[in-house]
Design a protein around this motif. Structure first.
Motif, mmCIF file in Angstrom:
data_model
loop_
_atom_site.group_PDB
_atom_site.id
_atom_site.type_symbol
_atom_site.label_atom_id
_atom_site.label_comp_id
_atom_site.label_asym_id
_atom_site.label_seq_id
_atom_site.Cartn_x
_atom_site.Cartn_y
_atom_site.Cartn_z
ATOM 1 N N SER A 251 -31.578 18.855 72.581
ATOM 2 C CA SER A 251 -33.114 18.520 72.754
ATOM 3 C C SER A 251 -33.956 19.890 72.601
ATOM 4 C CB SER A 251 -33.375 17.705 73.910
ATOM 5 O OG SER A 251 -32.747 16.519 74.107
ATOM 6 N N SER B 98 -36.741 17.661 79.352
ATOM 7 C CA SER B 98 -36.804 16.032 78.712
ATOM 8 C C SER B 98 -36.386 15.035 79.577
ATOM 9 C CB SER B 98 -36.378 16.381 77.053
ATOM 10 O OG SER B 98 -36.428 14.765 76.821
ATOM 11 N N ASN C 88 -35.011 12.441 78.336
ATOM 12 C CA ASN C 88 -33.805 11.863 77.477
ATOM 13 C C ASN C 88 -33.223 13.029 76.949
ATOM 14 O OD1 ASN C 88 -34.612 9.091 77.691
ATOM 15 N ND2 ASN C 88 -36.350 9.572 76.406
ATOM 16 N N SER D 83 -30.657 15.702 75.808
ATOM 17 C CA SER D 83 -29.300 15.335 74.784
ATOM 18 C C SER D 83 -28.740 16.623 74.419
ATOM 19 C CB SER D 83 -29.541 14.452 73.755
ATOM 20 O OG SER D 83 -30.223 13.339 74.001
ATOM 21 N N LYS E 270 -23.706 7.014 79.593
ATOM 22 C CA LYS E 270 -24.861 7.913 79.673
ATOM 23 C C LYS E 270 -24.778 9.043 78.715
ATOM 24 C CE LYS E 270 -24.254 10.175 84.101
ATOM 25 N NZ LYS E 270 -25.011 10.161 85.480
ATOM 26 N N ARG F 64 -29.797 10.651 73.369
ATOM 27 C CA ARG F 64 -30.876 9.516 73.937
ATOM 28 C C ARG F 64 -32.211 9.848 73.070
ATOM 29 N NH1 ARG F 64 -31.601 9.927 79.685
ATOM 30 N NH2 ARG F 64 -30.941 12.111 79.541
ATOM 31 N N GLU F 65 -32.258 11.136 72.442
ATOM 32 C CA GLU F 65 -33.218 11.528 71.722
ATOM 33 C C GLU F 65 -33.123 12.305 70.577
ATOM 34 O OE1 GLU F 65 -36.112 13.470 74.127
ATOM 35 O OE2 GLU F 65 -34.753 15.370 74.584
#
Length: 322
Positions: free
Chosen positions: A173, A178, A180, A182, A253, A257-258
C-alpha cells in the motif's frame, strides 16, 4: 521475521507513459534457456530485425519493464512510473537511503542482457552505510499475477560476509496507516536476522503494519543466483511460488484489500562493526511483469515475457490508472 516497512508516506501521482506500439503476444512464444538468451532488439523491431505486429494499446491490464535505463536520473525511469528512494525513514538503518545504489548495467546472465542492480554498502557505521530501493509510483496494482526475475546474493560482491542484509520484492500500500493496508513480501536473508539464522527466504502476507498482523513462511535454504519469483492474488487467495514451485498460501484477511505499488529493495537490519572493512551487496532485477485479474502459471508468464523480448519491447503499461 518481517517487520513494518517504513514511516507513513504519501506519494504524488506520476503520469505513466504508454508506448506507442507493443507486440502481439501470440506471435512471440519462443522460450530461451534459463539465465540467458533472448537478446532484445531495439524498440519497435523484433530480434530478427522485422517489425512486430503492433496493436494500438497492447495487451490489456499489463505492466512490463526490462529496466533498460541509463541511471537513476534517466527521465524515462520517472516517465514510466519508477522512483529511486532518497528519503528518510526505515526499515533498517534509518535515513541511509541513496540513489547512488541504483544502476542499470549490462549483465551476460540476464535475459536481454540488462538489469536493475541494487547495491547496498556498509562499513558497520551509519555514516558508511547506503541502502537502496526502487519502487513504482502509480499505486494501481491489485489482484492478478506479480512476477520478477531476481538475482539474490549469498555473499557480498566485495568485502567480508556476515551482514544481516535483506533482499526484497513486494507489492505494498502507498500508506502504512491505511485502513485497508496490504503487503505481500519476498525477503531473502542470506545471513539471517531478527534472531533467526540464515540463509532463508520469508514469504509474508500482511493485514496491518502497526501493530504487526501477518502470516509468514520461511524456506530455509541457500538461494544465491537467479530465480523467478511469483505472487498470484485472486479469489481470496494469495500464492507465492519460486521457480514454479509453490511455497506458501494465505487467505482470509491476509489478502490484498487495496491497490499497491511494487518495491525492490536491498537493506540492512542492523549495523555490525565487528565485520571489519567496507562491503557491498548486489541484488539484481532482470524484468518485472504484472497481469491484472489473472492467476498465471510460470510457463504463461515466461511466454509473455519472451514475447516482449522477441519484439524488442522494453516497457508497456496498459493497467488502468487509479
Amino acid at each position: 521475521m518481517s517487520q513494518p516497512r517504513r514511516v507513513p508516506r504519501s506519494r504524488a501521482w506520476r503520469v505513466l507513459a504508454l508506448p506507442a506500439l507493443v507486440c502481439v503476444l501470440a506471435a512471440c512464444s519462443s522460450t530461451p534457456a534459463p539465465g540467458g538468451g533472448g537478446t532484445a532488439a531495439g524498440p519497435g523491431a523484433s530480434a530478427s530485425g522485422a517489425a512486430p505486429s503492433p496493436t494500438p494499446t497492447g495487451p490489456p491490464g499489463t505492466l512490463f519493464d526490462t529496466f533498460h535505463y541509463t541511471g537513476a536520473d534517466d527521465p524515462a525511469l520517472a516517465a514510466h512510473g519508477w522512483e529511486v528512494r532518497d528519503g528518510a525513514g526505515g526499515p533498517g538503518i534509518k535515513d541511509t537511503w541513496s540513489t547512488a545504489g541504483a544502476a542499470f548495467p549490462e549483465d551476460a546472465d540476464a535475459q536481454g542482457g540488462r538489469v536493475l542492480r541494487l547495491r547496498s554498502t556498509t562499513d558497520g557505521t551509519k555514516q558508511g552505510t547506503g541502502q537502496v530501493e526502487v519502487y513504482s509510483t502509480g499505486n494501481n496494482l491489485f489482484n492478478g499475477t506479480f512476477a520478477a526475475r531476481v538475482y539474490l546474493a549469498d555473499k557480498p560482491g566485495t568485502g567480508r560476509t556476515g551482514d544481516h542484509v535483506v533482499q526484497t520484492f513486494f507489492p505494498i500500500s502507498a500508506e502504512d496507516s491505511s485502513a485497508n493496508y496490504s503487503e505481500l513480501d519476498y525477503e531473502y536473508l542470506p545471513n539471517g536476522g531478527w534472531g533467526a539464522v540464515g540463509p532463508k527466504l520469508d514469504t509474508t502476507s500482511w493485514f496491518k503494519a502497526d501493530p504487526p498482523d501477518r502470516v509468514t513462511h520461511a524456506l530455509k535454504k541457500s538461494l544465491g543466483g537467479w530465480h523467478l519469483m511469483m505472487i498470484t492474488a485472486l479469489d481470496g487467495k494469495v500464492t507465492y511460488s519460486l521457480d514454479g514451485k509453490e511455497l506458501f498460501t494465505s487467505s482470509g484477511k491476509y489478502v490484498p484489500r487495496e491497490k499497491m505499488d511494487i518495491h525492490f529493495s536491498n537493506w540492512f537490519i542492523d549495523l555490525l562493526p565487528s565485520v571489519a572493512g567496507p562491503r557491498s551487496w548486489d541484488m539484481k532485477v532482470n524484468w518485472f511483469y504484472y497481469k491484472a485479474d489473472q492467476a498465471l502459471s510460470q510457463a504463461d508468464v515466461q511466454q509473455a515475457v519472451d514475447g516482449f523480448y522477441a519484439a524488442g519491447t522494453d516497457y508497456v503499461n496498459t493497467v488502468p490508472k487509479s
